[in-house]
Design a protein around this motif. Structure first.
Motif, PDB file in Angstrom:
ATOM      1  N   ASN A  94      33.724  39.451  37.637  1.00 42.28           N
ATOM      2  CA  ASN A  94      32.916  38.223  37.663  1.00 42.28           C
ATOM      3  C   ASN A  94      33.184  37.350  36.449  1.00 42.28           C
ATOM      4  O   ASN A  94      33.423  37.849  35.351  1.00 42.28           O
ATOM      5  N   ILE A 148      35.610  35.022  35.757  1.00 43.16           N
ATOM      6  CA  ILE A 148      36.958  34.669  35.315  1.00 43.16           C
ATOM      7  C   ILE A 148      37.207  33.191  35.593  1.00 43.16           C
ATOM      8  O   ILE A 148      36.979  32.720  36.707  1.00 43.16           O
ATOM      9  N   SER A 149      37.693  32.468  34.569  1.00 40.29           N
ATOM     10  CA  SER A 149      38.050  31.070  34.793  1.00 40.29           C
ATOM     11  C   SER A 149      39.535  30.934  35.122  1.00 40.29           C
ATOM     12  O   SER A 149      39.912  30.109  35.940  1.00 40.29           O
ATOM     13  N   ARG A 150      40.382  31.745  34.470  1.00 40.89           N
ATOM     14  CA  ARG A 150      41.809  31.748  34.815  1.00 40.89           C
ATOM     15  C   ARG A 150      42.475  33.013  34.307  1.00 40.89           C
ATOM     16  O   ARG A 150      41.957  33.683  33.423  1.00 40.89           O
ATOM     17  N   ILE A 151      43.629  33.308  34.905  1.00 39.51           N
ATOM     18  CA  ILE A 151      44.423  34.469  34.521  1.00 39.51           C
ATOM     19  C   ILE A 151      45.845  33.993  34.267  1.00 39.51           C
ATOM     20  O   ILE A 151      46.406  33.262  35.083  1.00 39.51           O
ATOM     21  N   VAL A 197      43.220  37.300  30.420  1.00 39.09           N
ATOM     22  CA  VAL A 197      42.096  36.928  31.273  1.00 39.09           C
ATOM     23  C   VAL A 197      41.158  36.036  30.466  1.00 39.09           C
ATOM     24  O   VAL A 197      40.732  36.414  29.373  1.00 39.09           O
ATOM     25  N   GLU A 243      46.513  41.230  38.928  1.00 37.28           N
ATOM     26  CA  GLU A 243      45.879  39.905  38.971  1.00 37.28           C
ATOM     27  C   GLU A 243      44.992  39.776  40.197  1.00 37.28           C
ATOM     28  O   GLU A 243      43.877  39.258  40.124  1.00 37.28           O
ATOM     29  N   ARG A 244      45.496  40.214  41.307  1.00 36.86           N
ATOM     30  CA  ARG A 244      44.740  40.135  42.567  1.00 36.86           C
ATOM     31  C   ARG A 244      43.451  40.940  42.481  1.00 36.86           C
ATOM     32  O   ARG A 244      42.383  40.483  42.894  1.00 36.86           O
ATOM     33  N   PHE A 279      41.817  41.837  39.700  1.00 36.56           N
ATOM     34  CA  PHE A 279      40.908  41.194  38.758  1.00 36.56           C
ATOM     35  C   PHE A 279      40.201  40.014  39.404  1.00 36.56           C
ATOM     36  O   PHE A 279      38.990  39.866  39.287  1.00 36.56           O
ATOM     37  N   SER A 280      40.947  39.163  40.080  1.00 40.82           N
ATOM     38  CA  SER A 280      40.366  37.935  40.632  1.00 40.82           C
ATOM     39  C   SER A 280      39.356  38.207  41.745  1.00 40.82           C
ATOM     40  O   SER A 280      38.452  37.397  41.958  1.00 40.82           O
ATOM     41  N   THR A 281      39.481  39.327  42.441  1.00 41.12           N
ATOM     42  CA  THR A 281      38.543  39.627  43.523  1.00 41.12           C
ATOM     43  C   THR A 281      37.405  40.539  43.103  1.00 41.12           C
ATOM     44  O   THR A 281      36.429  40.670  43.834  1.00 41.12           O
TER      45      THR A 281
END
Length: 65
Positions: free
Chosen positions: A18, A20-23, A36, A10-11, A13-15
């Motif tokens: 481009n 992404i609204s939520r995981i 995702v 998750e970390r 993916f979020s960093t």
């Protein structure tokens, strides 16, 4: 162990990925399910390529199955 792998993924993916609204994720013994969700208008092809790249990198650092 599943929760740790899920958290790291998750970390990453979020960093890295481009748009992404939520995981959302769920960890079960021996399995991690990660959903995702993307913002409207996101280039899905590019986002999938970024996710594939991140997953390939993560496979090198997670313990073998």
């Amino acid at each position: 162990m599943e929760k740790r792998v899920t958290f790291i993924t998750e970390r990453a993916f979020s960093t890295t990925v481009n748009g992404i609204s939520r995981i959302e994720s769920e960890s079960i013994s021996g399995l991690a399910l990660i959903r995702v969700y993307f913002e409207e208008g996101t280039d899905i092809g590019g986002a999938i390529a970024q996710i594939s790249s991140v997953c390939s990198t993560l496979l090198r650092i997670v313990p073998p199955a």
